[in-house]
Motif scaffolding. Structure first.
Motif, PDB file in Angstrom:
ATOM      1  N   LEU A 209       0.817  -1.212   0.000  1.00  0.00           N
ATOM      2  CA  LEU A 209       0.000   0.000   0.000  1.00  0.00           C
ATOM      3  C   LEU A 209       0.850   1.262   0.000  1.00  0.00           C
ATOM      4  CD1 LEU A 209      -2.693  -1.062   2.619  1.00  0.00           C
ATOM      5  CD2 LEU A 209      -2.680  -1.451   0.142  1.00  0.00           C
ATOM      6  N   ASP A 210       1.925   1.242   0.764  1.00  0.00           N
ATOM      7  CA  ASP A 210       2.951   2.280   0.718  1.00  0.00           C
ATOM      8  C   ASP A 210       4.258   1.610   1.095  1.00  0.00           C
ATOM      9  OD1 ASP A 210       3.155   2.178   3.547  1.00  0.00           O
ATOM     10  OD2 ASP A 210       1.826   3.893   3.821  1.00  0.00           O
ATOM     11  N   GLU A 211       5.311   2.381   1.279  1.00  0.00           N
ATOM     12  CA  GLU A 211       6.626   1.787   1.478  1.00  0.00           C
ATOM     13  C   GLU A 211       6.725   0.939   2.731  1.00  0.00           C
ATOM     14  OE1 GLU A 211       9.468   4.910   1.329  1.00  0.00           O
ATOM     15  OE2 GLU A 211       9.313   5.187  -0.843  1.00  0.00           O
ATOM     16  N   GLN A 212       5.855   1.162   3.700  1.00  0.00           N
ATOM     17  CA  GLN A 212       5.948   0.413   4.952  1.00  0.00           C
ATOM     18  C   GLN A 212       4.625  -0.213   5.388  1.00  0.00           C
ATOM     19  OE1 GLN A 212       9.749   0.213   5.257  1.00  0.00           O
ATOM     20  NE2 GLN A 212       8.591  -0.489   7.021  1.00  0.00           N
ATOM     21  N   THR A 213       3.650  -0.312   4.476  1.00  0.00           N
ATOM     22  CA  THR A 213       2.345  -0.867   4.826  1.00  0.00           C
ATOM     23  C   THR A 213       1.926  -1.889   3.783  1.00  0.00           C
ATOM     24  OG1 THR A 213       1.717   1.283   5.753  1.00  0.00           O
ATOM     25  CG2 THR A 213      -0.036  -0.336   5.467  1.00  0.00           C
ATOM     26  N   ALA A 214       1.432  -3.031   4.264  1.00  0.00           N
ATOM     27  CA  ALA A 214       0.939  -4.079   3.367  1.00  0.00           C
ATOM     28  C   ALA A 214      -0.429  -4.540   3.833  1.00  0.00           C
ATOM     29  CB  ALA A 214       1.897  -5.265   3.321  1.00  0.00           C
ATOM     30  N   LEU A 215      -1.316  -4.753   2.867  1.00  0.00           N
ATOM     31  CA  LEU A 215      -2.602  -5.381   3.131  1.00  0.00           C
ATOM     32  C   LEU A 215      -2.391  -6.881   2.996  1.00  0.00           C
ATOM     33  CD1 LEU A 215      -5.714  -5.062   3.545  1.00  0.00           C
ATOM     34  CD2 LEU A 215      -5.898  -5.075   1.041  1.00  0.00           C
ATOM     35  N   VAL A 216      -2.806  -7.666   3.996  1.00  0.00           N
ATOM     36  CA  VAL A 216      -2.457  -9.083   4.002  1.00  0.00           C
ATOM     37  C   VAL A 216      -3.653  -9.969   4.329  1.00  0.00           C
ATOM     38  CG1 VAL A 216      -0.049  -8.658   4.624  1.00  0.00           C
ATOM     39  CG2 VAL A 216      -1.739  -8.999   6.443  1.00  0.00           C
ATOM     40  N   ASP A 217      -3.591 -11.187   3.790  1.00  0.00           N
ATOM     41  CA  ASP A 217      -4.460 -12.284   4.203  1.00  0.00           C
ATOM     42  C   ASP A 217      -3.601 -13.130   5.135  1.00  0.00           C
ATOM     43  OD1 ASP A 217      -6.128 -14.456   4.479  1.00  0.00           O
ATOM     44  OD2 ASP A 217      -6.697 -14.521   2.361  1.00  0.00           O
ATOM     45  N   LEU A 218      -3.509 -12.693   6.369  1.00  0.00           N
ATOM     46  CA  LEU A 218      -2.498 -13.184   7.305  1.00  0.00           C
ATOM     47  C   LEU A 218      -2.518 -14.698   7.519  1.00  0.00           C
ATOM     48  CD1 LEU A 218      -0.178 -11.939   8.914  1.00  0.00           C
ATOM     49  CD2 LEU A 218      -1.730 -11.778  10.863  1.00  0.00           C
ATOM     50  N   PRO A 219      -3.673 -15.335   7.704  1.00  0.00           N
ATOM     51  CA  PRO A 219      -3.650 -16.776   7.961  1.00  0.00           C
ATOM     52  C   PRO A 219      -3.057 -17.597   6.823  1.00  0.00           C
ATOM     53  CG  PRO A 219      -5.772 -15.846   8.573  1.00  0.00           C
ATOM     54  CD  PRO A 219      -5.037 -14.796   7.801  1.00  0.00           C
ATOM     55  N   TRP A 220      -3.030 -17.053   5.599  1.00  0.00           N
ATOM     56  CA  TRP A 220      -2.539 -17.809   4.456  1.00  0.00           C
ATOM     57  C   TRP A 220      -1.077 -17.524   4.142  1.00  0.00           C
ATOM     58  CZ3 TRP A 220      -5.294 -20.900   0.635  1.00  0.00           C
ATOM     59  CH2 TRP A 220      -6.560 -21.286   1.081  1.00  0.00           C
ATOM     60  N   LEU A 221      -0.465 -16.560   4.790  1.00  0.00           N
ATOM     61  CA  LEU A 221       0.948 -16.285   4.574  1.00  0.00           C
ATOM     62  C   LEU A 221       1.801 -17.251   5.389  1.00  0.00           C
ATOM     63  CD1 LEU A 221       1.183 -12.377   4.660  1.00  0.00           C
ATOM     64  CD2 LEU A 221       1.502 -13.872   2.676  1.00  0.00           C
ATOM     65  N   ALA A 222       2.943 -17.659   4.833  1.00  0.00           N
ATOM     66  CA  ALA A 222       3.876 -18.525   5.552  1.00  0.00           C
ATOM     67  C   ALA A 222       4.480 -17.772   6.732  1.00  0.00           C
ATOM     68  CB  ALA A 222       4.971 -18.998   4.612  1.00  0.00           C
ATOM     69  N   VAL A 223       4.815 -18.505   7.784  1.00  0.00           N
ATOM     70  CA  VAL A 223       5.401 -17.903   8.977  1.00  0.00           C
ATOM     71  C   VAL A 223       6.649 -17.110   8.619  1.00  0.00           C
ATOM     72  CG1 VAL A 223       6.540 -18.406  11.179  1.00  0.00           C
ATOM     73  CG2 VAL A 223       4.435 -19.616  10.557  1.00  0.00           C
TER      74      VAL A 223
END
Length: 305
Positions: A209-223
């Protein structure tokens, strides 16, 4: 709508293309009619391509025009992939993001893991040649790579999803190509999810979204991916998980806290607004959700800065 500027992007713009979030200046799109959505022969292949239902060309065209309006309003110059370049392609050609990866040194032509999409890279390369955008290299068999799996964390760090569309050989080739240009390539493992026939890109699970912000689908991301983002002090905004299947995580950054998202994801969009972002929306029921490709998938940024 067509491009009126065939000049080489300025040096300042080229130097910013290794970013997901700098102001969008020039973008390549492919209208549905150029990708055969209005062609009975091409649209008949919708099921084999993984679409949810037969495409509705009229609705898709209207939704694409709404996207292009937002891009123009944001100050981006739109470059249209000519019908002559796309006529031999499939419905998927509308999702222009996946076939090429622009770098400061030129385009890297992808070799998609979805075999029907392999010709798209050469089609885009031919069009970009008119803009004097050079070709840096091309991913070679047995490697596969799709740009939907690739995110710039910063101008010198590339995060690449390792899944069914981008394999280990593809990541190794990207690493070898970019190492001389001082770009570090980091592999990000992706889940099996619905399997090889479904489209699960890294960008299905996170959008910058910007240099230090991400929109995430957290449960599906690897640890290890989550830990990497946390170690880099990223702010992680989570989608509303009830909107996962309507591509809530697929959001296009326009720069300066401006975003384009799908209007179907009202709860996630409200979270983005509360986090300080300006969110413009367009309907994506036919163009996006049907073919599993959101605003980022529909756009191949060629110049940012």
């Amino acid at each position: 709508m067509s491009s009126q500027n065939n000049m080489r992007p300025t040096a300042a713009h080229v130097l910013s293309i290794q970013s997901m979030t700098a102001p969008l200046r020039q973008v390549l799109v492919c209208p549905p009619n150029h990708a055969g959505w209005n062609n009975p022969g091409q649209s008949a292949a919708w099921q084999a391509l993984g679409f949810h239902h037969a495409p509705n060309f009229t609705a898709a065209e209207s939704q694409h025009q709404a996207l292009c309006y937002l891009l123009t309003q944001a100050g981006a110059e739109i470059q249209i992939l000519p019908a002559s370049q796309a006529q031999s392609l499939t419905l998927d050609a509308v999702y222009t993001h996946d076939a090429t990866l622009p770098t400061n040194q030129g385009l890297i032509l992808m070799r998609p893991g979805k075999a029907t999409r392999i010709p798209e890279a050469q089609s885009q390369a031919a069009d970009c040649a008119k803009l004097n955008i050079p070709i840096l290299s091309e991913i070679q068999s047995p490697a596969t790579s799709e740009a939907g799996d690739i995110l710039w964390l910063d101008p010198e760090t590339l995060l690449v999803g390792h899944g069914y569309r981008t394999n280990r050989a593809g990541i190794d080739q990207l690493r070898a190509l970019l190492a001389p240009h001082h770009v570090k390539v980091i592999s990000a493992p992706l889940p099996h999810a619905q399997g090889p026939s479904a489209c699960l890109h890294l960008m299905s699970l996170m959008s910058m979204l910007d240099e230090q912000t991400a929109l995430v689908d957290l449960p599906w991301l690897a640890v290890e991916t989550v830990e990497l983002l946390q170690a880099r002090n990223f702010r992680l905004l989570e989608i509303d998980y009830a909107e996962r299947d309507t591509l809530a995580c697929n959001v296009l950054a326009l720069g300066n806290k401006r975003l384009i998202a799908l209007e179907e994801n009202a709860h996630t969009n409200e979270r983005l607004r509360q986090a300080g972002f300006e969110v413009k929306t367009f309907p994506g029921s036919e163009l996006c959700i049907n073919g599993n490709g959101g605003p980022t998938c529909l756009t191949r940024p060629l110049s940012r800065g």
